[in-house]
Design a protein around this motif. Structure first.
Motif, PDB file in Angstrom:
ATOM      1  N   LEU A 166       0.444  -0.959   0.154  1.00  0.00           N
ATOM      2  CA  LEU A 166      -0.370  -0.181  -0.289  1.00  0.00           C
ATOM      3  C   LEU A 166       0.527   1.663   0.091  1.00  0.00           C
ATOM      4  O   LEU A 166       0.140   2.610   0.112  1.00  0.00           O
ATOM      5  CB  LEU A 166      -0.949  -0.058   1.034  1.00  0.00           C
ATOM      6  CG  LEU A 166      -1.876  -1.070   1.482  1.00  0.00           C
ATOM      7  CD1 LEU A 166      -2.768  -1.164   2.621  1.00  0.00           C
ATOM      8  CD2 LEU A 166      -2.643  -1.047   0.101  1.00  0.00           C
ATOM      9  N   VAL A 167       2.303   0.966   0.320  1.00  0.00           N
ATOM     10  CA  VAL A 167       3.092   2.770  -0.194  1.00  0.00           C
ATOM     11  C   VAL A 167       3.369   2.363  -1.352  1.00  0.00           C
ATOM     12  O   VAL A 167       4.323   1.716  -2.249  1.00  0.00           O
ATOM     13  CB  VAL A 167       4.343   2.385   0.568  1.00  0.00           C
ATOM     14  CG1 VAL A 167       5.017   3.315   0.527  1.00  0.00           C
ATOM     15  CG2 VAL A 167       3.679   1.739   2.276  1.00  0.00           C
ATOM     16  N   PRO A 168       2.532   3.742  -1.683  1.00  0.00           N
ATOM     17  CA  PRO A 168       2.724   3.731  -3.751  1.00  0.00           C
ATOM     18  C   PRO A 168       4.269   4.307  -3.885  1.00  0.00           C
ATOM     19  O   PRO A 168       4.829   5.124  -3.005  1.00  0.00           O
ATOM     20  CB  PRO A 168       1.996   5.114  -3.841  1.00  0.00           C
ATOM     21  CG  PRO A 168       1.383   5.487  -2.600  1.00  0.00           C
ATOM     22  CD  PRO A 168       1.608   4.223  -1.996  1.00  0.00           C
ATOM     23  N   ASP A 169       4.515   4.490  -4.980  1.00  0.00           N
ATOM     24  CA  ASP A 169       5.796   5.066  -5.502  1.00  0.00           C
ATOM     25  C   ASP A 169       5.483   7.094  -5.647  1.00  0.00           C
ATOM     26  O   ASP A 169       3.961   6.900  -5.918  1.00  0.00           O
ATOM     27  CB  ASP A 169       6.263   4.799  -6.987  1.00  0.00           C
ATOM     28  CG  ASP A 169       7.265   5.698  -7.582  1.00  0.00           C
ATOM     29  OD1 ASP A 169       8.090   5.947  -6.830  1.00  0.00           O
ATOM     30  OD2 ASP A 169       7.576   5.263  -8.745  1.00  0.00           O
ATOM     31  N   GLU A 170       6.221   8.120  -4.975  1.00  0.00           N
ATOM     32  CA  GLU A 170       6.299   9.270  -5.021  1.00  0.00           C
ATOM     33  C   GLU A 170       4.917   9.379  -3.951  1.00  0.00           C
ATOM     34  O   GLU A 170       4.867  10.646  -4.490  1.00  0.00           O
ATOM     35  CB  GLU A 170       5.399   9.944  -6.566  1.00  0.00           C
ATOM     36  CG  GLU A 170       6.452   9.097  -7.445  1.00  0.00           C
ATOM     37  CD  GLU A 170       8.433   9.641  -7.052  1.00  0.00           C
ATOM     38  OE1 GLU A 170       7.701  10.506  -6.105  1.00  0.00           O
ATOM     39  OE2 GLU A 170       9.286   9.892  -7.609  1.00  0.00           O
ATOM     40  N   LEU A 171       4.450   8.765  -3.036  1.00  0.00           N
ATOM     41  CA  LEU A 171       3.944   9.546  -1.805  1.00  0.00           C
ATOM     42  C   LEU A 171       4.322  10.675  -1.191  1.00  0.00           C
ATOM     43  O   LEU A 171       4.944  11.027  -0.981  1.00  0.00           O
ATOM     44  CB  LEU A 171       3.393   8.038  -0.642  1.00  0.00           C
ATOM     45  CG  LEU A 171       2.851   8.530   0.248  1.00  0.00           C
ATOM     46  CD1 LEU A 171       1.650   8.001  -0.124  1.00  0.00           C
ATOM     47  CD2 LEU A 171       3.206   7.164   1.185  1.00  0.00           C
ATOM     48  N   LEU A 172       3.415  11.578  -1.144  1.00  0.00           N
ATOM     49  CA  LEU A 172       3.940  13.239  -1.164  1.00  0.00           C
ATOM     50  C   LEU A 172       4.190  13.309   0.676  1.00  0.00           C
ATOM     51  O   LEU A 172       2.874  12.813   0.904  1.00  0.00           O
ATOM     52  CB  LEU A 172       3.027  14.021  -1.427  1.00  0.00           C
ATOM     53  CG  LEU A 172       2.906  15.490  -0.697  1.00  0.00           C
ATOM     54  CD1 LEU A 172       4.723  16.124  -1.182  1.00  0.00           C
ATOM     55  CD2 LEU A 172       2.122  16.256  -0.703  1.00  0.00           C
ATOM     56  N   VAL A 173       5.038  13.004   1.159  1.00  0.00           N
ATOM     57  CA  VAL A 173       4.992  13.915   2.455  1.00  0.00           C
ATOM     58  C   VAL A 173       5.092  15.054   2.729  1.00  0.00           C
ATOM     59  O   VAL A 173       4.417  14.829   4.151  1.00  0.00           O
ATOM     60  CB  VAL A 173       6.775  13.244   3.038  1.00  0.00           C
ATOM     61  CG1 VAL A 173       7.330  12.879   4.037  1.00  0.00           C
ATOM     62  CG2 VAL A 173       7.684  11.790   2.334  1.00  0.00           C
ATOM     63  N   GLY A 174       5.163  15.956   2.115  1.00  0.00           N
ATOM     64  CA  GLY A 174       5.388  17.449   2.779  1.00  0.00           C
ATOM     65  C   GLY A 174       5.897  18.467   2.059  1.00  0.00           C
ATOM     66  O   GLY A 174       6.690  18.102   0.559  1.00  0.00           O
ATOM     67  N   VAL A 175       6.351  18.999   2.453  1.00  0.00           N
ATOM     68  CA  VAL A 175       6.348  20.498   1.588  1.00  0.00           C
ATOM     69  C   VAL A 175       8.090  21.084   2.542  1.00  0.00           C
ATOM     70  O   VAL A 175       7.887  21.454   3.607  1.00  0.00           O
ATOM     71  CB  VAL A 175       5.481  21.403   1.294  1.00  0.00           C
ATOM     72  CG1 VAL A 175       6.669  23.225   0.667  1.00  0.00           C
ATOM     73  CG2 VAL A 175       4.059  21.245   0.535  1.00  0.00           C
ATOM     74  N   ALA A 176       8.858  21.110   1.691  1.00  0.00           N
ATOM     75  CA  ALA A 176      10.788  21.332   2.471  1.00  0.00           C
ATOM     76  C   ALA A 176      10.697  23.231   2.461  1.00  0.00           C
ATOM     77  O   ALA A 176      10.428  23.639   1.504  1.00  0.00           O
ATOM     78  CB  ALA A 176      11.913  20.865   2.156  1.00  0.00           C
ATOM     79  N   THR A 177      11.365  23.479   3.816  1.00  0.00           N
ATOM     80  CA  THR A 177      12.166  24.189   4.228  1.00  0.00           C
ATOM     81  C   THR A 177      13.462  24.298   4.300  1.00  0.00           C
ATOM     82  O   THR A 177      13.704  23.598   4.865  1.00  0.00           O
ATOM     83  CB  THR A 177      11.059  25.814   4.752  1.00  0.00           C
ATOM     84  OG1 THR A 177      10.021  25.609   4.329  1.00  0.00           O
ATOM     85  CG2 THR A 177      11.980  26.935   4.999  1.00  0.00           C
ATOM     86  N   ILE A 178      13.911  25.112   3.335  1.00  0.00           N
ATOM     87  CA  ILE A 178      15.287  24.844   3.609  1.00  0.00           C
ATOM     88  C   ILE A 178      16.798  25.682   4.506  1.00  0.00           C
ATOM     89  O   ILE A 178      16.037  27.099   3.306  1.00  0.00           O
ATOM     90  CB  ILE A 178      16.768  23.990   2.848  1.00  0.00           C
ATOM     91  CG1 ILE A 178      16.150  22.937   2.303  1.00  0.00           C
ATOM     92  CG2 ILE A 178      18.019  24.144   3.072  1.00  0.00           C
ATOM     93  CD1 ILE A 178      16.983  22.038   1.005  1.00  0.00           C
ATOM     94  N   THR A 179      16.884  26.351   5.544  1.00  0.00           N
ATOM     95  CA  THR A 179      17.332  27.424   6.393  1.00  0.00           C
ATOM     96  C   THR A 179      18.581  27.462   6.639  1.00  0.00           C
ATOM     97  O   THR A 179      19.232  26.053   6.947  1.00  0.00           O
ATOM     98  CB  THR A 179      17.185  28.116   7.126  1.00  0.00           C
ATOM     99  OG1 THR A 179      15.117  28.102   7.316  1.00  0.00           O
ATOM    100  CG2 THR A 179      17.060  29.150   7.984  1.00  0.00           C
ATOM    101  N   VAL A 180      19.611  27.917   6.050  1.00  0.00           N
ATOM    102  CA  VAL A 180      21.080  27.533   5.600  1.00  0.00           C
ATOM    103  C   VAL A 180      21.723  28.929   6.273  1.00  0.00           C
ATOM    104  O   VAL A 180      21.236  29.966   5.899  1.00  0.00           O
ATOM    105  CB  VAL A 180      21.351  27.632   4.926  1.00  0.00           C
ATOM    106  CG1 VAL A 180      21.280  25.936   4.523  1.00  0.00           C
ATOM    107  CG2 VAL A 180      21.401  28.582   3.427  1.00  0.00           C
ATOM    108  N   ALA A 181      23.094  29.104   7.124  1.00  0.00           N
ATOM    109  CA  ALA A 181      23.277  30.267   7.814  1.00  0.00           C
ATOM    110  C   ALA A 181      24.538  30.681   6.842  1.00  0.00           C
ATOM    111  O   ALA A 181      25.830  29.979   6.702  1.00  0.00           O
ATOM    112  CB  ALA A 181      23.591  29.816   8.991  1.00  0.00           C
ATOM    113  N   THR A 182      24.150  32.041   6.718  1.00  0.00           N
ATOM    114  CA  THR A 182      25.420  32.244   5.727  1.00  0.00           C
ATOM    115  C   THR A 182      26.751  33.068   5.935  1.00  0.00           C
ATOM    116  O   THR A 182      27.467  33.407   5.674  1.00  0.00           O
ATOM    117  CB  THR A 182      24.536  33.353   4.537  1.00  0.00           C
ATOM    118  OG1 THR A 182      24.137  34.420   5.770  1.00  0.00           O
ATOM    119  CG2 THR A 182      23.713  33.057   3.959  1.00  0.00           C
ATOM    120  N   ARG A 183      26.538  32.528   7.847  1.00  0.00           N
ATOM    121  CA  ARG A 183      27.568  33.075   8.396  1.00  0.00           C
ATOM    122  C   ARG A 183      27.767  32.611   9.944  1.00  0.00           C
ATOM    123  O   ARG A 183      26.563  32.553  10.434  1.00  0.00           O
ATOM    124  CB  ARG A 183      28.095  34.638   8.693  1.00  0.00           C
ATOM    125  CG  ARG A 183      26.697  35.885   8.628  1.00  0.00           C
ATOM    126  CD  ARG A 183      27.453  37.145   8.680  1.00  0.00           C
ATOM    127  NE  ARG A 183      26.482  38.524   9.309  1.00  0.00           N
ATOM    128  CZ  ARG A 183      25.688  39.228   9.095  1.00  0.00           C
ATOM    129  NH1 ARG A 183      25.666  38.753   7.334  1.00  0.00           N
ATOM    130  NH2 ARG A 183      24.897  39.652   9.438  1.00  0.00           N
TER     131      ARG A 183
END
Length: 235
Positions: free
Chosen positions: A218-235
């Motif tokens: 029952l686990v389909p290929d491309e099952l949507l987990v959610g939406v990502a937000t990537i936050t990186v420190a620049t210094r």
């Protein structure tokens, strides 16, 4: 841990969901074109190799060891999927789950961001590492842990280590497919650079592994987990 989801982002895939006999929408965000996206759409097309360009990145962070994190706002369909499968989610190591969002601290890597309107594709490139954190899925006496996430934005993929009941099963396995068709322009808040909007989908390999481990189909290929937000420190 009770999983609370954000509102669904994938209403358009009800037919796909019904066909898989599951009341969730993690097969969402299919697209037949990736010409305007950073990453491939969830149909396993690789980004085309283009001639080398002399374009200069708009932003470069050579060392991501300063943090901060990758967050995934969970789609409500993912919650329904886990409930239907009898899986209980959890966090591993330094990961957290609050308000419907998983958070995985960034521990290393690098990233380059090019003009989305320019000729460089993919326009986000690099390597984003998340050592010593991850998520778990538990059903009865079986616990699957997915840890040490490593994002390759150029390949539109997230890799990680897999263990079952504490025993290693795979290292640096292809776990999630990333689609940048909904990626918003880079924004800066203080000294942090933020990329928001990439959708996260279960990879074919991970779907096979979960189906085999939990004795289901029952686990389909491309099952949507959610939406990502990537936050990186620049210094």
């Amino acid at each position: 841990m009770r999983l609370t989801a954000r509102p669904s982002l994938a209403r358009t895939v009800v037919g796909v969901v019904a066909a898989s006999a599951l009341s969730f929408s993690l097969t969402a965000c299919y697209s037949t074109s990736d010409s305007e996206s950073n990453n491939t759409a969830p149909i396993h097309r690789e980004n085309p190799e283009l001639p080398e360009s002399e374009a200069t990145p708009l932003a470069v962070v050579a060392d991501l060891g300063q943090g901060v994190d990758t967050q995934v706002a969970v789609d409500e369909g993912f919650v329904s999927a886990l409930e239907l499968l009898g899986l209980t989610p959890g966090v591993v190591g330094d990961a957290t789950f609050e308000g419907g969002t998983f958070s995985f601290p960034i521990t290393g890597g690098n990233v380059e961001y090019y003009d989305p309107e320019g000729e460089v594709r993919p326009y986000v490139q690099g390597d984003i590492q998340h050592d010593d954190s991850g998520l778990s899925l538990t059903a009865g006496d079986t616990v699957v842990e997915l840890t040490n996430f490593d994002i390759d934005p150029g390949a539109s993929k997230l890799y990680g280590d897999v263990s079952v009941n504490g025993e290693p099963v795979a290292g640096h396995a292809y776990l999630f497919n990333l689609w940048g068709g909904t990626l918003e322009p880079l924004r800066i808040e203080g000294s942090d650079a933020i990329l928001e909007g990439t959708t996260v989908h279960v990879s074919p390999e991970a779907a096979d592994l979960l189906n085999t481990t939990f004795e289901t189909d029952l686990v389909p290929d491309e099952l949507l987990v959610g939406v990502a937000t990537i936050t990186v420190a620049t210094r």
